[in-house]
Motif scaffolding. Sequence first.
Motif, PDB file in Angstrom:
ATOM      1  N   PHE A   1       0.829  -1.202   0.000  1.00 51.96           N
ATOM      2  CA  PHE A   1       0.000   0.000   0.000  1.00 51.96           C
ATOM      3  C   PHE A   1       0.860   1.248   0.000  1.00 51.96           C
ATOM      4  CE2 PHE A   1      -3.013  -3.029   1.974  1.00 51.96           C
ATOM      5  CZ  PHE A   1      -3.968  -2.976   0.965  1.00 51.96           C
ATOM      6  N   GLY A   2       2.098   1.087   0.398  1.00 55.73           N
ATOM      7  CA  GLY A   2       3.055   2.178   0.330  1.00 55.73           C
ATOM      8  C   GLY A   2       3.169   2.978   1.598  1.00 55.73           C
ATOM      9  N   SER A   3       4.214   3.727   1.618  1.00 56.60           N
ATOM     10  CA  SER A   3       4.469   4.644   2.709  1.00 56.60           C
ATOM     11  C   SER A   3       5.221   5.831   2.124  1.00 56.60           C
ATOM     12  CB  SER A   3       5.264   3.958   3.822  1.00 56.60           C
ATOM     13  OG  SER A   3       6.479   3.464   3.318  1.00 56.60           O
ATOM     14  N   ILE A   4       5.289   6.888   2.870  1.00 54.91           N
ATOM     15  CA  ILE A   4       5.903   8.125   2.416  1.00 54.91           C
ATOM     16  C   ILE A   4       7.288   8.235   3.038  1.00 54.91           C
ATOM     17  CG2 ILE A   4       5.681  10.633   2.413  1.00 54.91           C
ATOM     18  CD1 ILE A   4       2.638  10.122   2.966  1.00 54.91           C
ATOM     19  N   GLU A   5       8.271   8.582   2.229  1.00 58.09           N
ATOM     20  CA  GLU A   5       9.621   8.759   2.760  1.00 58.09           C
ATOM     21  C   GLU A   5       9.757  10.179   3.299  1.00 58.09           C
ATOM     22  OE1 GLU A   5      14.040   7.331   1.687  1.00 58.09           O
ATOM     23  OE2 GLU A   5      12.967   8.296   0.051  1.00 58.09           O
ATOM     24  N   LEU A   6       9.966  10.297   4.613  1.00 62.31           N
ATOM     25  CA  LEU A   6      10.141  11.598   5.247  1.00 62.31           C
ATOM     26  C   LEU A   6      11.574  12.099   5.092  1.00 62.31           C
ATOM     27  CD1 LEU A   6       8.222  10.958   8.583  1.00 62.31           C
ATOM     28  CD2 LEU A   6       7.373  12.082   6.523  1.00 62.31           C
ATOM     29  N   LYS A   7      12.503  11.209   5.329  1.00 57.30           N
ATOM     30  CA  LYS A   7      13.940  11.460   5.209  1.00 57.30           C
ATOM     31  C   LYS A   7      14.545  10.163   4.696  1.00 57.30           C
ATOM     32  CE  LYS A   7      14.145  14.529   9.203  1.00 57.30           C
ATOM     33  NZ  LYS A   7      14.747  14.776  10.505  1.00 57.30           N
ATOM     34  N   PRO A   8      15.784  10.192   4.237  1.00 54.64           N
ATOM     35  CA  PRO A   8      16.391   8.933   3.805  1.00 54.64           C
ATOM     36  C   PRO A   8      16.397   7.898   4.942  1.00 54.64           C
ATOM     37  CG  PRO A   8      17.717  10.787   3.081  1.00 54.64           C
ATOM     38  CD  PRO A   8      16.650  11.345   3.982  1.00 54.64           C
ATOM     39  N   GLY A   9      15.769   6.772   4.687  1.00 58.96           N
ATOM     40  CA  GLY A   9      15.715   5.694   5.672  1.00 58.96           C
ATOM     41  C   GLY A   9      14.590   5.808   6.682  1.00 58.96           C
ATOM     42  N   ILE A  10      13.843   6.910   6.669  1.00 58.02           N
ATOM     43  CA  ILE A  10      12.741   7.101   7.613  1.00 58.02           C
ATOM     44  C   ILE A  10      11.456   7.272   6.826  1.00 58.02           C
ATOM     45  CG2 ILE A  10      11.785   8.556   9.434  1.00 58.02           C
ATOM     46  CD1 ILE A  10      14.656   9.199  10.239  1.00 58.02           C
ATOM     47  N   ARG A  11      10.471   6.458   7.175  1.00 54.64           N
ATOM     48  CA  ARG A  11       9.220   6.430   6.415  1.00 54.64           C
ATOM     49  C   ARG A  11       8.026   6.633   7.333  1.00 54.64           C
ATOM     50  NH1 ARG A  11      10.505   5.027   1.507  1.00 54.64           N
ATOM     51  NH2 ARG A  11       8.441   4.458   0.807  1.00 54.64           N
ATOM     52  N   LYS A  12       6.929   7.057   6.725  1.00 51.82           N
ATOM     53  CA  LYS A  12       5.670   7.231   7.447  1.00 51.82           C
ATOM     54  C   LYS A  12       4.606   6.395   6.745  1.00 51.82           C
ATOM     55  CE  LYS A  12       2.356  10.787   8.750  1.00 51.82           C
ATOM     56  NZ  LYS A  12       2.093  12.237   8.706  1.00 51.82           N
ATOM     57  N   ALA A  13       4.022   5.468   7.477  1.00 53.31           N
ATOM     58  CA  ALA A  13       2.948   4.631   6.960  1.00 53.31           C
ATOM     59  C   ALA A  13       1.629   5.240   7.407  1.00 53.31           C
ATOM     60  CB  ALA A  13       3.086   3.212   7.481  1.00 53.31           C
ATOM     61  N   GLU A  14       0.775   5.596   6.452  1.00 52.73           N
ATOM     62  CA  GLU A  14      -0.476   6.266   6.795  1.00 52.73           C
ATOM     63  C   GLU A  14      -1.448   5.356   7.537  1.00 52.73           C
ATOM     64  OE1 GLU A  14      -2.120   8.390   3.545  1.00 52.73           O
ATOM     65  OE2 GLU A  14      -0.396   9.735   3.428  1.00 52.73           O
ATOM     66  N   PHE A  15      -1.346   4.090   7.323  1.00 50.06           N
ATOM     67  CA  PHE A  15      -2.184   3.136   8.045  1.00 50.06           C
ATOM     68  C   PHE A  15      -1.250   2.179   8.781  1.00 50.06           C
ATOM     69  CE2 PHE A  15      -4.580   4.497   4.307  1.00 50.06           C
ATOM     70  CZ  PHE A  15      -5.688   5.036   4.926  1.00 50.06           C
ATOM     71  N   GLY A  16      -0.758   2.636   9.924  1.00 48.33           N
ATOM     72  CA  GLY A  16       0.239   1.879  10.670  1.00 48.33           C
ATOM     73  C   GLY A  16      -0.205   0.492  11.064  1.00 48.33           C
ATOM     74  N   TYR A  17      -1.494   0.319  11.305  1.00 50.82           N
ATOM     75  CA  TYR A  17      -2.008  -0.989  11.709  1.00 50.82           C
ATOM     76  C   TYR A  17      -1.922  -1.999  10.569  1.00 50.82           C
ATOM     77  CZ  TYR A  17      -6.102   1.042   9.470  1.00 50.82           C
ATOM     78  OH  TYR A  17      -6.940   1.667   8.577  1.00 50.82           O
ATOM     79  N   GLU A  18      -1.751  -1.532   9.325  1.00 51.31           N
ATOM     80  CA  GLU A  18      -1.542  -2.443   8.199  1.00 51.31           C
ATOM     81  C   GLU A  18      -0.127  -3.012   8.217  1.00 51.31           C
ATOM     82  OE1 GLU A  18      -3.585  -3.496   5.792  1.00 51.31           O
ATOM     83  OE2 GLU A  18      -5.312  -2.298   6.410  1.00 51.31           O
ATOM     84  N   PHE A  19       0.818  -2.294   8.813  1.00 44.71           N
ATOM     85  CA  PHE A  19       2.223  -2.692   8.838  1.00 44.71           C
ATOM     86  C   PHE A  19       2.605  -3.449  10.101  1.00 44.71           C
ATOM     87  CE2 PHE A  19       2.308   0.514   5.653  1.00 44.71           C
ATOM     88  CZ  PHE A  19       3.441   0.328   4.899  1.00 44.71           C
ATOM     89  N   PHE A  20       2.171  -2.915  11.248  1.00 45.62           N
ATOM     90  CA  PHE A  20       2.670  -3.403  12.530  1.00 45.62           C
ATOM     91  C   PHE A  20       1.519  -3.893  13.412  1.00 45.62           C
ATOM     92  CE2 PHE A  20       5.631  -0.084  11.131  1.00 45.62           C
ATOM     93  CZ  PHE A  20       6.804  -0.806  11.102  1.00 45.62           C
ATOM     94  N   PRO A  21       1.811  -4.820  14.329  1.00 44.43           N
ATOM     95  CA  PRO A  21       0.782  -5.259  15.282  1.00 44.43           C
ATOM     96  C   PRO A  21       0.296  -4.077  16.126  1.00 44.43           C
ATOM     97  CG  PRO A  21       2.673  -6.728  15.349  1.00 44.43           C
ATOM     98  CD  PRO A  21       3.061  -5.565  14.484  1.00 44.43           C
ATOM     99  N   SER A  22      -0.989  -4.015  16.353  1.00 45.66           N
ATOM    100  CA  SER A  22      -1.583  -2.853  17.031  1.00 45.66           C
ATOM    101  C   SER A  22      -1.052  -2.657  18.451  1.00 45.66           C
ATOM    102  CB  SER A  22      -3.105  -2.974  17.054  1.00 45.66           C
ATOM    103  OG  SER A  22      -3.480  -4.153  17.728  1.00 45.66           O
ATOM    104  N   ASN A  23      -0.702  -3.737  19.148  1.00 46.47           N
ATOM    105  CA  ASN A  23      -0.215  -3.565  20.518  1.00 46.47           C
ATOM    106  C   ASN A  23       1.144  -2.865  20.557  1.00 46.47           C
ATOM    107  OD1 ASN A  23       0.879  -5.827  19.338  1.00 46.47           O
ATOM    108  ND2 ASN A  23       0.994  -6.999  21.221  1.00 46.47           N
ATOM    109  N   TRP A  24       1.925  -2.901  19.475  1.00 47.92           N
ATOM    110  CA  TRP A  24       3.207  -2.208  19.448  1.00 47.92           C
ATOM    111  C   TRP A  24       3.070  -0.771  18.957  1.00 47.92           C
ATOM    112  CZ3 TRP A  24       6.686  -4.081  22.370  1.00 47.92           C
ATOM    113  CH2 TRP A  24       6.817  -5.458  22.538  1.00 47.92           C
TER     114      TRP A  24
END
Length: 154
Positions: free
Chosen positions: A23-46
């Motif tokens: 679904f993609g994510s946005i690169e904020l800086k080299p090596g640092i990204r922002k996922a607009e739907f974080g729950y799609e990437f990572f477990p919600s408890n984290w």
Amino acid sequence: MVWIVDGTRLTRDYSRFIKGGKFGSIELKPGIRKAEFGYEFFPSNWLKSSVPVVFDFLGLDNATSADPIRRTLYCLFPSHDEYNAVYAEIPREVFIKTALNGEWSERVTAFMDEMEQEYIEEQKQRQRNMQQPIYYRRKRFIYPAKAYRKKSRR
């Protein structure tokens, strides 16, 4: 403090990370990204962790034979936003080296302070925007607080 999590412990975690990456994510800086739907990437408890969480998806595989996604570590940063996730892609060797020489905590603390300052500035800008007139009517400005207040007429 930092949590280091085995991303292969639950079978769905790696596949969720890969699926979220489609679904993609946005690169904020080299090596640092922002996922607009974080729950799609990572477990919600984290996602609600108050400290950085480093995900290691390598498991028991050999680091030289694994694909680049599995060889890389992913550091999820704490955030005020419950939907967006900010994370860094970190080469395994760099993480180990900086953790051993003490640079890791300095870098992470500096980045988290920077994120906090950006969040504070966004909140101030929202507050300023709420004080701006929303429209002009009968030769006067109507402000948000006044726009929703009913006038009593006698």
